[in-house]
Scaffold this motif. Structure first.
Motif, PDB file in Angstrom:
ATOM      1  N   GLU A 133       0.813  -1.207   0.000  1.00 35.16           N
ATOM      2  CA  GLU A 133       0.000   0.000   0.000  1.00 35.16           C
ATOM      3  C   GLU A 133       0.854   1.267   0.000  1.00 35.16           C
ATOM      4  N   ARG A 134       2.150   1.140   0.255  1.00 32.11           N
ATOM      5  CA  ARG A 134       3.026   2.321   0.169  1.00 32.11           C
ATOM      6  C   ARG A 134       3.323   2.697  -1.277  1.00 32.11           C
ATOM      7  N   TYR A 135       3.068   1.773  -2.205  1.00 36.15           N
ATOM      8  CA  TYR A 135       3.293   2.000  -3.626  1.00 36.15           C
ATOM      9  C   TYR A 135       1.967   1.804  -4.360  1.00 36.15           C
ATOM     10  N   ILE A 136       2.003   1.807  -5.670  1.00 35.99           N
ATOM     11  CA  ILE A 136       0.777   1.689  -6.458  1.00 35.99           C
ATOM     12  C   ILE A 136       0.839   0.377  -7.231  1.00 35.99           C
ATOM     13  N   PHE A 137       0.256  -0.649  -6.665  1.00 33.72           N
ATOM     14  CA  PHE A 137       0.191  -1.971  -7.277  1.00 33.72           C
ATOM     15  C   PHE A 137      -1.215  -2.215  -7.819  1.00 33.72           C
ATOM     16  N   ARG A 138      -1.297  -2.887  -8.942  1.00 34.29           N
ATOM     17  CA  ARG A 138      -2.583  -3.249  -9.528  1.00 34.29           C
ATOM     18  C   ARG A 138      -2.512  -4.657 -10.134  1.00 34.29           C
ATOM     19  N   ASP A 139      -3.635  -5.334 -10.156  1.00 35.33           N
ATOM     20  CA  ASP A 139      -3.728  -6.578 -10.900  1.00 35.33           C
ATOM     21  C   ASP A 139      -3.719  -6.264 -12.379  1.00 35.33           C
ATOM     22  N   GLY A 140      -3.149  -7.185 -13.160  1.00 34.23           N
ATOM     23  CA  GLY A 140      -3.109  -6.984 -14.594  1.00 34.23           C
ATOM     24  C   GLY A 140      -4.409  -7.378 -15.271  1.00 34.23           C
ATOM     25  N   ASP A 189      -1.463   8.630  -0.871  1.00 38.46           N
ATOM     26  CA  ASP A 189      -2.643   8.525  -0.013  1.00 38.46           C
ATOM     27  C   ASP A 189      -2.321   7.764   1.268  1.00 38.46           C
ATOM     28  N   ASN A 190      -1.153   7.166   1.308  1.00 40.70           N
ATOM     29  CA  ASN A 190      -0.733   6.362   2.453  1.00 40.70           C
ATOM     30  C   ASN A 190      -0.116   7.264   3.518  1.00 40.70           C
ATOM     31  N   PRO A 191      -0.682   7.319   4.728  1.00 39.19           N
ATOM     32  CA  PRO A 191      -0.150   8.216   5.760  1.00 39.19           C
ATOM     33  C   PRO A 191       1.280   7.881   6.173  1.00 39.19           C
ATOM     34  N   GLU A 192       1.677   6.623   6.024  1.00 40.52           N
ATOM     35  CA  GLU A 192       3.049   6.254   6.380  1.00 40.52           C
ATOM     36  C   GLU A 192       4.050   6.920   5.439  1.00 40.52           C
ATOM     37  N   VAL A 193       3.705   7.019   4.161  1.00 33.85           N
ATOM     38  CA  VAL A 193       4.565   7.708   3.201  1.00 33.85           C
ATOM     39  C   VAL A 193       4.691   9.177   3.574  1.00 33.85           C
ATOM     40  N   ARG A 194       3.571   9.792   3.886  1.00 32.85           N
ATOM     41  CA  ARG A 194       3.595  11.221   4.231  1.00 32.85           C
ATOM     42  C   ARG A 194       4.449  11.476   5.471  1.00 32.85           C
TER      43      ARG A 194
END
Length: 563
Positions: A133-140, A189-194
């Motif tokens: 969730e710290r990055y932007i992962f998506r299913d293909g 959007d991840n508060p940990e990143v901010r």
């Protein structure tokens, strides 16, 4: 220390500063491994002081695989061991401050390196995990997820999505990378990143950093629905409303408001300047607002011909923008991402050439006889520099421009390091003028001879041309008409002439001549043409070309005192 005490007494030092950009790997090499380093910068602080700059902007020096020249960061709170240590950083910062020079560092918040500990943790964790969730992962897409989530391209060409191999060895999800595949985008959007970036800002501010240059500041916040738009749909979307899914969203300023609160914890407040490639002055002004980053680059002159109408329009527009925010304008002619302006100005006008690549190939073969070439480019560059240094606002200089360096053309493909070049073999439109960016990143020439012209005892990581010796610091220091001498004189004079951030266009303007007056009677006159022009009455302070009998040759700029 007295110098440091004076240094921190002004909260608005940045408004009319001259900032010198250092690309660390190509500035000075102290340990002889062919790569510039922090001790090398420390060894040249006296040069920077004599040059007369107010601040240094340090391009990324963090641990990195150099997939994108250091803009792929492994660890935001450390130094690449090839460049030095944190102790070396502290020594460099202290040396700069003792010399009365402030320090700005690059921060890269849109993406990390794929070697960052968070990304390694994400790859080792299952889909839907907090680590991912710290990055932007998506299913293909496709029957087995074998197709990328969308048809988007990255800035460096190819798909903006890269598929990962899951911990069990199977093909898995895809992650978004706006730039190289080694640069996965953060999920802001991840508060940990901010929170982690706030920690980073404090880490460097506590070590004496005076400000931050924010890489691609407009890209952080993204709004990605379950059904992603196509590339064609993205291209058709409005970029001026703050609602585009991928760039310049209004919510990004909520992040920068948090950053501003951190900056204001310090006395004086830490500064920031946004690299924000946006389409309208209104949008750019948001990054320069006092509650946001406070200043934003304008790159308008990077894509303008050496033309009086273009220069006047750009200056007028940008001064109006800065007035609307209470910020100050930024002026720049060269940096680590563009062809050096001494070369650009020697090429045909933008509308009359296929690209910079074509123009540089002409020069390498011997400049054509139609008024285009290296000497003309340098004369225009010197004139443009004096024009810029007289403007209200801050001026950003790129290492080597004070030597009048041209772009180094003809670098063989096997030595080039820029991903924009290597990934453009099949997609030439991604190649940054068809040449990549290595030509402006070749290590500097300090001496007139030697295996790396004084850059370091062990050679240079990019080959330097033979003509570097004739334009080295050592050669120019003994030449009173050199470009280095012009920069030193201009920066020294500028300090004594600066006044209120205002200008009035002068009645000397007309035809190929453009003039403006700063408060206190400081008149700048630039002849953009080749025919000589008469200078108005006044005390000649400095000129980019020899002046005889009150005549300003072209192209050239003169500074005069008229009252």
């Amino acid at each position: 220390m007295a110098a440091e005490s004076a240094l921190v007494s002004e909260a608005t030092w940045w408004r009319q500063s001259t900032v010198y950009q250092i690309y660390p790997r190509s500035f000075a090499d102290a340990n002889g491994d062919g790569i510039g380093d922090l001790p090398g910068i420390t060894s040249r602080v006296s040069y920077l002081k004599e040059l007369g700059v107010d601040a240094v902007w340090l391009s990324p020096f963090y641990p990195s695989a150099l997939a994108d020249g250091g803009y792929d960061v492994d660890d935001y709170r450390n130094v690449d061991p090839r460049l030095g240590t944190l102790e070396d950083f502290d020594e460099m910062a202290s040396a700069l401050h003792d010399a009365g020079i402030r320090l700005i560092v690059d921060i890269v918040p849109n993406h990390s390196s794929d070697r960052h500990e968070w990304f390694r943790e994400a790859l080792a964790s299952p889909p839907g995990s907090p680590a991912r969730e710290r990055y932007i992962f998506r299913d293909g897409k496709g029957k087995n997820g074998e197709l990328p989530p969308s048809d988007w391209d990255s800035v460096f060409g190819g798909s903006a999505w890269e598929r990962v191999t899951e911990a069990d060895g199977t093909s898995g999800q895809w992650y978004l990378h706006t730039f190289a595949k080694e640069q996965p985008d953060f999920n802001w959007d991840n508060p940990e990143v901010r929170q982690d970036f706030l920690t980073t800002l404090r880490f460097w501010s506590d070590r004496g950093v005076d400000g931050f240059r924010v890489d691609v500041a407009n890209l952080l916040v993204k709004d990605l629905p379950g059904d992603l738009p196509s590339r064609a749909e993205l291209d058709a979307m409005d970029r001026d409303s703050g609602t585009h899914p991928l760039m310049d969203r209004d919510e990004v300023h909520e992040i920068y408001a948090e950053w501003r609160a951190v900056f204001n914890e310090y006395d004086p407040p830490r500064t920031a300047v946004a690299e924000a490639w946006v389409d309208s002055p209104v949008r750019r002004a948001k990054y320069a607002a006092p509650g946001s980053l406070g200043q934003a680059f304008n790159f308008d002159l990077l894509t303008a011909d050496f033309d009086p109408a273009a220069f006047r329009r750009i200056v007028t527009d940008n001064l109006a923008q800065s007035a609307s925010t209470g910020s100050s304008s930024t002026w720049v002619l060269s940096n680590h991402d563009v062809t050096r302006h001494a070369t650009r100005y020697g090429l045909p006008p933008l509308g009359e050439r296929k690209g910079v690549k074509q123009g540089i190939e002409w020069m390498l073969a011997g400049a054509p006889a139609d008024g285009v070439g290296l000497e003309l480019g340098l004369a225009r560059a010197r004139a443009a520099t004096l024009f810029l240094l007289a403007l209200p606002g801050s001026t950003y200089l790129y290492q080597g421009e004070e030597l009048g360096l041209h772009e180094v053309g003809g670098l063989p493909a096997e030595v080039r390091q820029d991903p924009a070049y290597h990934r453009s073999v099949d997609q030439p439109e991604w190649s940054y003028d068809g040449l990549g960016r290595d030509g402006c990143r070749v290590p500097l020439p300090w001496t007139s001879s030697g295996p790396s012209f004084g850059f370091g005892p062990g050679g240079a990581h990019l080959p330097q041309p033979e003509w570097f010796g004739a334009v080295s610091v050592q050669t120019q220091e003994v030449d009173p008409g050199s470009t280095l001498d012009l920069y030193r004189d201009a920066l020294r004079l500028r300090r004594s002439l600066l006044g209120a951030e205002a200008l009035e266009w002068s009645d000397v303007s007309g035809g190929e001549v453009l003039g403006f007056v700063r408060p206190g009677g400081w008149l700048t006159v630039t002849n953009f043409g080749t025919a000589p022009a008469a200078l108005p009455a006044g005390e000649l302070l400095l000129a980019s070309a020899p002046i005889a009998d009150g005549i300003l040759p072209g192209p050239a700029t003169a500074w005069l005192r008229i009252q």
